[in-house]
Design a protein around this motif. Structure first.
Motif, short mmCIF file in Angstrom:
data_model
loop_
_atom_site.label_atom_id
_atom_site.label_comp_id
_atom_site.label_asym_id
_atom_site.label_seq_id
_atom_site.Cartn_x
_atom_site.Cartn_y
_atom_site.Cartn_z
N ILE A 119 0.84 -1.20 0.00
CA ILE A 119 0.00 0.00 0.00
C ILE A 119 0.88 1.25 0.00
O ILE A 119 0.59 2.23 -0.70
CB ILE A 119 -0.95 -0.03 1.21
N VAL A 120 1.97 1.22 0.75
CA VAL A 120 2.92 2.33 0.76
C VAL A 120 3.56 2.48 -0.62
O VAL A 120 3.73 3.60 -1.12
CB VAL A 120 3.99 2.11 1.84
N ALA A 121 3.92 1.36 -1.23
CA ALA A 121 4.52 1.41 -2.57
C ALA A 121 3.58 2.05 -3.57
O ALA A 121 4.00 2.84 -4.43
CB ALA A 121 4.91 0.00 -3.01
N LEU A 122 2.30 1.73 -3.49
CA LEU A 122 1.31 2.33 -4.39
C LEU A 122 1.18 3.83 -4.15
O LEU A 122 1.06 4.62 -5.10
CB LEU A 122 -0.04 1.65 -4.21
N ASP A 123 1.21 4.24 -2.89
CA ASP A 123 1.13 5.67 -2.58
C ASP A 123 2.35 6.39 -3.13
O ASP A 123 2.23 7.50 -3.69
CB ASP A 123 1.02 5.86 -1.07
N LEU A 124 3.52 5.79 -2.99
CA LEU A 124 4.74 6.39 -3.54
C LEU A 124 4.62 6.55 -5.05
O LEU A 124 4.96 7.61 -5.60
CB LEU A 124 5.94 5.52 -3.19
N LEU A 125 4.16 5.52 -5.74
CA LEU A 125 4.02 5.58 -7.19
C LEU A 125 3.03 6.66 -7.61
O LEU A 125 3.26 7.38 -8.59
CB LEU A 125 3.58 4.22 -7.73
N SER A 126 1.94 6.80 -6.87
CA SER A 126 0.92 7.76 -7.26
C SER A 126 1.36 9.19 -7.02
O SER A 126 0.97 10.10 -7.76
CB SER A 126 -0.39 7.47 -6.50
N ARG A 127 2.19 9.42 -5.99
CA ARG A 127 2.56 10.79 -5.63
C ARG A 127 3.94 11.21 -6.09
O ARG A 127 4.20 12.40 -6.30
CB ARG A 127 2.44 10.97 -4.11
N ARG A 128 4.85 10.23 -6.26
CA ARG A 128 6.22 10.55 -6.67
C ARG A 128 6.65 9.63 -7.81
O ARG A 128 7.66 8.91 -7.71
CB ARG A 128 7.17 10.42 -5.48
N PRO A 129 5.91 9.59 -8.92
CA PRO A 129 6.22 8.61 -9.98
C PRO A 129 7.60 8.78 -10.59
O PRO A 129 8.17 7.81 -11.10
CB PRO A 129 5.12 8.87 -11.02
N GLY A 130 8.15 9.99 -10.54
CA GLY A 130 9.47 10.20 -11.12
C GLY A 130 10.59 9.52 -10.36
O GLY A 130 11.69 9.34 -10.89
N LEU A 131 10.34 9.11 -9.11
CA LEU A 131 11.38 8.47 -8.29
C LEU A 131 11.52 6.98 -8.58
O LEU A 131 12.49 6.37 -8.15
CB LEU A 131 11.08 8.65 -6.80
N VAL A 132 10.53 6.39 -9.27
CA VAL A 132 10.51 4.93 -9.42
C VAL A 132 10.43 4.54 -10.89
O VAL A 132 9.76 5.18 -11.69
CB VAL A 132 9.35 4.29 -8.62
N GLY A 133 11.14 3.45 -11.21
CA GLY A 133 11.05 2.89 -12.54
C GLY A 133 10.18 1.67 -12.61
O GLY A 133 9.59 1.36 -13.65
N ARG A 134 10.08 0.94 -11.50
CA ARG A 134 9.25 -0.26 -11.42
C ARG A 134 8.78 -0.43 -9.98
O ARG A 134 9.58 -0.31 -9.06
CB ARG A 134 10.04 -1.49 -11.88
N VAL A 135 7.49 -0.68 -9.81
CA VAL A 135 6.92 -0.96 -8.49
C VAL A 135 6.25 -2.32 -8.55
O VAL A 135 5.40 -2.55 -9.42
CB VAL A 135 5.90 0.12 -8.08
N VAL A 136 6.64 -3.20 -7.66
CA VAL A 136 5.99 -4.50 -7.52
C VAL A 136 5.24 -4.48 -6.20
O VAL A 136 5.86 -4.42 -5.12
CB VAL A 136 7.01 -5.66 -7.56
#
Length: 334
Positions: A119-136
Motif C-alpha cells: 500500500i505504501v509502494a502504491l502511494d509512492l508511485l501515485s505521488r512521486r512517480p518520477g522516483l521509481v522505474g518499477r513498483v511490484v
C-alpha cells in the motif's frame, strides 16, 4: 581467471551489509544496504522490519543495490515522540527520502512492497512517480476495492478493538475468525485455500514466519568448509531469532496504529492508471481466494496494470525466499 577464493571474497563483499541512519520528520530510520548497481528498495509489511529480507536481499545483491529498512516506529527506527496513527503517505515519504539519499546518480529506483507495505509502494508511485522505474506491489489488502468494503473495514476494526481490550493473542484470534469464510469479509465471499492461520498472516504480513530455529548441533570431524558452513548457519539462526523477536515486539504498534489506517487507505486510482506501465501487482499462487489477493486483482483491473503470480501464499516471501526471490528477479527485469 578468478580463483575460487577470489570469487568467494567478491560474493561475500557483494552481500555484506552496510547500515545507516536517516533523519526524517518525526523519526530516525534504520536502513541496510547490500550489493552494487541500480537501487532496489525492499519494504517490509505487517510487523516486519529489514531482517525479513535478509535472504532475499542477499540473493538479489549481485544485480542491485538492495536497501531494506525498519519502518518508522518499528524496531530500530525510532519515533521522536509518542506513537500515533500511521498513514501510508508518511511512510511513502520516508521511502522517497531513502531513494533520494541512496540512488546512484539520482536514477529511478525499483520498489517492492508486500501486504501493508505494498500500500505504501502504491502511494509512492501515485505521488512521486518520477522516483521509481518499477513498483511490484504484492497483495496490498485494500479493503476499499473489495466488493463489500464495509465488511472488510469491520473485520479489521474488530481486530484492533480486540487488541485494545484483550491483547495480541486475542487480536490474532479475532483476525483468523473474522476472515474465515463462514463469517469473513464480504459475507463469506473469500474461500479459504490454506486455513485460518494463513488468513490471519495474510492480513498482518510476515510475523512469525522465518522459522526461528535453534542453531545446528555440533558434531565432531568434518572439513574446514563444513565447519565454516556450520558457523554461518549458527550466525543466521541467531539473526533470524532476533528478527522474529523484534517483529513480535512490533505487533502492538501494527495492530493499533497501522492495520486499519493502511487497509482502509483509498489509493489514487487516476494517478495509478497514469503510472500503470511502471506497476506490477503480485498475487500468491496459493492465496488467490483470500482477501488481499482479491483486492490486488481488482486493483490491477481498475488501473490497467500487469499482474504476476508469485510462489506460495500471501507470505510467500518467507515460505520459500529463494523461489520467491527468483520470481521477483524475473518480474523486475521483465
Amino acid at each position: 581467471m578468478p580463483t575460487t577464493d577470489a570469487t568467494t571474497a567478491a560474493a561475500t563483499a557483494a552481500t555484506a551489509v552496510r547500515t545507516g541512519r536517516l533523519e526524517a520528520p518525526g523519526a530516525t530510520l534504520h536502513y541496510e544496504v547490500r550489493g552494487r548497481g541500480p537501487l532496489l528498495v525492499m519494504m517490509p509489511g505487517g510487523s516486519a522490519d529489514a531482517g525479513i529480507y535478509d535472504t532475499l536481499a542477499a540473493g538479489l545483491a549481485d544485480r542491485w543495490t538492495v536497501v531494506a529498512f525498519d519502518p518508522r516506529g518499528y524496531s530500530r527506527s525510532t519515533l521522536h515522540g509518542p506513537t500515533g496513527e500511521q498513514l501510508p503517505g508518511t511512510h511513502s515519504e520516508d521511502v522517497a527520502r531513502l531513494i533520494e539519499l541512496l540512488s546512484p546518480d539520482g536514477a529511478p529506483a525499483a520498489v517492492f512492497g508486500s501486504s501493508s507495505s505494498a500500500i505504501v509502494a502504491l502511494d509512492l508511485l501515485s505521488r512521486r512517480p518520477g522516483l521509481v522505474g518499477r513498483v511490484v506491489a504484492h497483495e496490498p489488502p485494500l479493503v476499499e476495492l473489495l466488493p463489500d468494503p464495509a465488511a472488510g473495514r469491520a473485520v479489521f476494526a474488530a481486530v484492533r478493538e480486540s487488541f485494545l481490550r484483550d491483547g495480541v493473542e486475542a487480536a490474532m484470534a479475532t483476525m483468523a475468525a473474522g476472515l474465515a469464510p463462514e463469517g469473513g469479509a464480504g459475507g463469506g465471499r473469500y474461500e479459504v485455500a490454506t486455513g485460518a492461520d494463513e488468513e490471519s498472516r495474510a492480513a498482518t504480513g510476515p510475523v512469525e514466519d522465518g522459522g526461528a530455529t535453534a542453531p545446528p548441533e555440533e558434531s565432531g570431524g568434518g572439513s574446514e568448509a563444513e565447519a565454516k558452513g556450520k558457523a554461518g548457519a549458527e550466525v543466521d539462526a541467531v539473526a533470524e531469532a532476533a528478527t522474529v523477536r523484534r517483529m513480535m515486539a512490533n505487533l502492538p504498534v501494527f495492530l493499533e496504529h497501522v492495520l486499519c489506517s493502511f487497509s482502509g487507505h483509498a489509493p489514487d486510482l487516476d494517478a495509478l492508471r497514469a503510472a500503470a506501465p511502471k506497476l506490477v501487482v503480485g498475487v500468491g499462487r496459493d492465496s488467490r481466494a483470500l482477501l488481499p489477493a482479491v483486492a490486488a486483482e481488482r486493483l490491477a483491473q481498475r488501473v490497467g496494470s500487469a499482474t504476476a503470480e508469485f510462489p506460495g501464499g500471501h507470505v510467500g516471501l518467507t515460505e520459500d525466499p529463494v523461489a520467491f526471490g527468483a520470481r521477483l528477479r524475473e518480474v523486475l527485469l521483465g
